[in-house]
Design a protein around this motif. Structure first.
Motif, PDB file in Angstrom:
ATOM      1  N   ARG A   1      -1.387 -17.883  55.937  1.00 52.05           N
ATOM      2  CA  ARG A   1      -2.002 -18.704  56.976  1.00 52.05           C
ATOM      3  C   ARG A   1      -2.244 -20.120  56.457  1.00 52.05           C
ATOM      4  O   ARG A   1      -2.099 -21.104  57.190  1.00 52.05           O
ATOM      5  CB  ARG A   1      -3.307 -18.042  57.440  1.00 52.05           C
ATOM      6  CG  ARG A   1      -3.800 -18.508  58.771  1.00 52.05           C
ATOM      7  CD  ARG A   1      -4.746 -17.500  59.419  1.00 52.05           C
ATOM      8  NE  ARG A   1      -5.927 -17.193  58.626  1.00 52.05           N
ATOM      9  CZ  ARG A   1      -6.121 -16.043  57.969  1.00 52.05           C
ATOM     10  NH1 ARG A   1      -5.214 -15.085  58.016  1.00 52.05           N
ATOM     11  NH2 ARG A   1      -7.219 -15.842  57.273  1.00 52.05           N
ATOM     12  N   SER A   2      -2.599 -20.250  55.165  1.00 48.95           N
ATOM     13  CA  SER A   2      -2.812 -21.587  54.589  1.00 48.95           C
ATOM     14  C   SER A   2      -1.514 -22.379  54.490  1.00 48.95           C
ATOM     15  O   SER A   2      -1.536 -23.614  54.498  1.00 48.95           O
ATOM     16  CB  SER A   2      -3.444 -21.465  53.197  1.00 48.95           C
ATOM     17  OG  SER A   2      -2.498 -20.983  52.243  1.00 48.95           O
TER      18      SER A   2
ATOM     19  N   ARG B   1      -1.967 -18.155  63.268  1.00 50.56           N
ATOM     20  CA  ARG B   1      -3.111 -17.245  63.349  1.00 50.56           C
ATOM     21  C   ARG B   1      -2.759 -15.908  63.996  1.00 50.56           C
ATOM     22  O   ARG B   1      -3.635 -15.193  64.468  1.00 50.56           O
ATOM     23  CB  ARG B   1      -4.260 -17.906  64.115  1.00 50.56           C
ATOM     24  CG  ARG B   1      -4.869 -19.088  63.387  1.00 50.56           C
ATOM     25  CD  ARG B   1      -5.944 -19.768  64.223  1.00 50.56           C
ATOM     26  NE  ARG B   1      -6.563 -20.852  63.487  1.00 50.56           N
ATOM     27  CZ  ARG B   1      -7.620 -20.713  62.679  1.00 50.56           C
ATOM     28  NH1 ARG B   1      -8.171 -19.521  62.528  1.00 50.56           N
ATOM     29  NH2 ARG B   1      -8.121 -21.740  62.047  1.00 50.56           N
TER      30      ARG B   1
ATOM     31  N   ASP C   1     -11.634 -18.975  59.618  1.00 48.28           N
ATOM     32  CA  ASP C   1     -10.188 -19.098  59.740  1.00 48.28           C
ATOM     33  C   ASP C   1      -9.538 -17.750  60.068  1.00 48.28           C
ATOM     34  O   ASP C   1      -8.658 -17.277  59.361  1.00 48.28           O
ATOM     35  CB  ASP C   1      -9.599 -19.666  58.440  1.00 48.28           C
ATOM     36  CG  ASP C   1      -8.158 -20.108  58.610  1.00 48.28           C
ATOM     37  OD1 ASP C   1      -7.767 -20.461  59.739  1.00 48.28           O
ATOM     38  OD2 ASP C   1      -7.405 -20.076  57.616  1.00 48.28           O
TER      39      ASP C   1
END
Length: 474
Positions: free
Chosen positions: A251-252, A257, A301
């Protein structure tokens, strides 16, 4: 007396004693017998009656649409008379020509003769704008290593090493390779195999990432001993918890998402590589188990959409905000349903369709980092339903990748796959030898590869094929 004269006299004599259909099939055999002698003629006599509408019965149909040998070139085509395509289209028959091949000259360049012919009811059958890439191998380890061979020696990118003994764990690693712009390879748990080390040494990666809690630290140490920078993206001891850590890293990198969620057993586990391929294409992670999905959708997040794959996790979709169940009556159906989600819901475009024998579905773990959709085919065949599925969705693919050795697609399956991918419309071919004649020569303006007429009537009158094209010396 010229070759042409001999051929025509023999043809007329045969015609006087034959029906129209048998004459059309055998006249070509006479021409080849004169040109090439009895050895080739014996083969052609056996095959002539298998030829279909608009063909004379002299040269065999190519087993696939490939004409790519060192001595092969495409000739041009001719058009069958109306009625050879059940959809009302125009049938094209094109020559694959081989240098000095002992057969008729056909529509080949000087020095080349017809080796075989291809035919279609739609697109020019000489043009394959969606190629098929084959990855051979008897194991997921071999599949991954062989796929890696497309990269040049000294490549210098990122290699991701996954767990060869667990397709679900390998499926967690696959999207890591995609997010890192790297290559997935697989390792045994206790030590790196010689084949893995050899491929890593060939690639000379800048870094090696290990993914899979069951991989022994000895694998890290062994690869580090060769001078590579080795690290892991997780510290958790269980695959479920490790998948959450890996998901945070992906995800980073991608900002996506959404996530695929699979179970560690059952049909969901079989479909895990299919989930990983879609995840690889869209920058998503693969989470293992419903608890991992809950963890990933909580806190800062978070993941906001989870595709829950298979009965093992899909039944709990109502318990999870953003849960999206994916069902299938068996692993093959589940994999196909996943592919539909990738194409229709995730709107994947310009990717691969990956085909693996249903009897060797675990091989797909070796391609878990391949962006695309996976389908399982019957061993050795494509199958009518899968042909139709690919035909309907062919615009979504830029290539097909076939994997495996035992149960892999043979020539018949490859022929059908090429047709489905490239608009050839072989499902519309109809008729028997002798129908669809006389055929019509392709006009000069349509002889260039890719310019064959695909619809409408062919109008140029056709001469005597065997008196004008049969001589191998022409």
């Amino acid at each position: 007396m010229s070759f042409d004269t001999i051929t025509e006299r023999l043809g007329r004599r045969l015609a006087a004693r034959s029906s129209r259909r048998s004459f059309l099939g055998r006249a070509g055999q006479v021409a080849v017998l004169v040109a090439s002698g009895p050895t080739l003629a014996t083969l052609l006599v056996e095959r002539a009656e298998a030829r279909v509408c608009g063909q004379s019965g002299v040269s065999p149909i190519c087993p696939t649409f490939d004409c790519e040998g060192a001595d092969d070139v495409w000739g041009w085509c001719w058009y069958a008379s109306p009625g050879c395509c059940s959809n009302g289209g125009l049938k094209k028959i094109c020559d694959c020509c081989t240098y000095n091949w002992p057969n008729v000259h056909g529509y080949c360049p000087a020095g080349y003769n017809v080796r075989c012919a291809v035919e279609s009811c739609a697109a020019d059958p000489r043009v394959q704008h969606r190629p098929i890439e084959r990855v051979a191998g008897f194991s997921a380890v071999g599949i991954a290593a062989n796929r890696s061979r497309r990269l040049p020696s000294g490549w210098g990118g990122t290699v991701v090493v996954g767990d060869a003994d667990d397709a679900v764990s390998a499926s967690v690693a696959g999207p890591v390779a995609a997010a890192a712009g790297g290559q997935l390879l697989l390792s045994g748990r206790e030590r790196a195999s010689g084949a893995l080390i050899a491929e890593i040494q060939r690639l000379q990666p800048a870094r090696v990432l290990l993914v899979g809690p069951a991989l022994s630290s000895a694998v890290d140490a062994e690869l580090a001993g060769y001078g590579y920078a080795v690290s892991r993206l997780h510290s958790a001891a269980t695959l479920s918890a490790a998948s959450v850590e890996v998901a945070a890293w992906i995800r980073s990198q991608t900002g996506n998402r959404r996530a695929m969620v699979v179970a560690e057993s059952g049909a969901s586990a079989v479909a895990a590589p299919a989930a990983a391929m879609i995840a690889s294409a869209k920058g998503m992670p693969v989470l293992v188990g419903f608890d991992a999905a809950v963890a990933a959708t909580s806190g800062g997040d978070p993941v906001t959409v989870c595709y829950l794959v298979g009965d093992e996790v899909a039944g709990r979709a109502g318990e999870l905000s953003g849960g999206f169940p994916i069902w299938g009556s068996d692993p093959a159906a589940l994999v196909t349903a996943l592919a539909g989600v990738g194409l229709d819901t995730e709107h994947m475009a310009s990717g691969s369709v990956v085909l693996v024998p249903g009897g060797s579905a675990s091989l797909a773990a070796g391609l878990a980092g391949e962006p695309g959709v996976l389908v399982l085919h019957p061993d050795g065949a494509l199958g009518g339903s899968l042909f139709g599925w690919i035909w309907e969705r062919r615009g979504s693919f830029v290539r097909a990748v076939t994997a495996g050795s035992i149960g892999a697609l043979g020539d018949d399956g490859r022929y059908e796959l090429q047709s489905a991918l490239n608009d050839y419309g072989t499902q519309w071919l109809q008729g028997v030898s002798g129908q669809g004649l006389p055929v019509i020569s392709q006009p000069n303006a349509e002889r260039e590869i890719g310019r064959a007429r695909v619809a409408g009537a062919a109008e140029e009158p056709f001469g005597t094929y065997w008196s004008s094209r049969a001589n191998p010396q022409r």
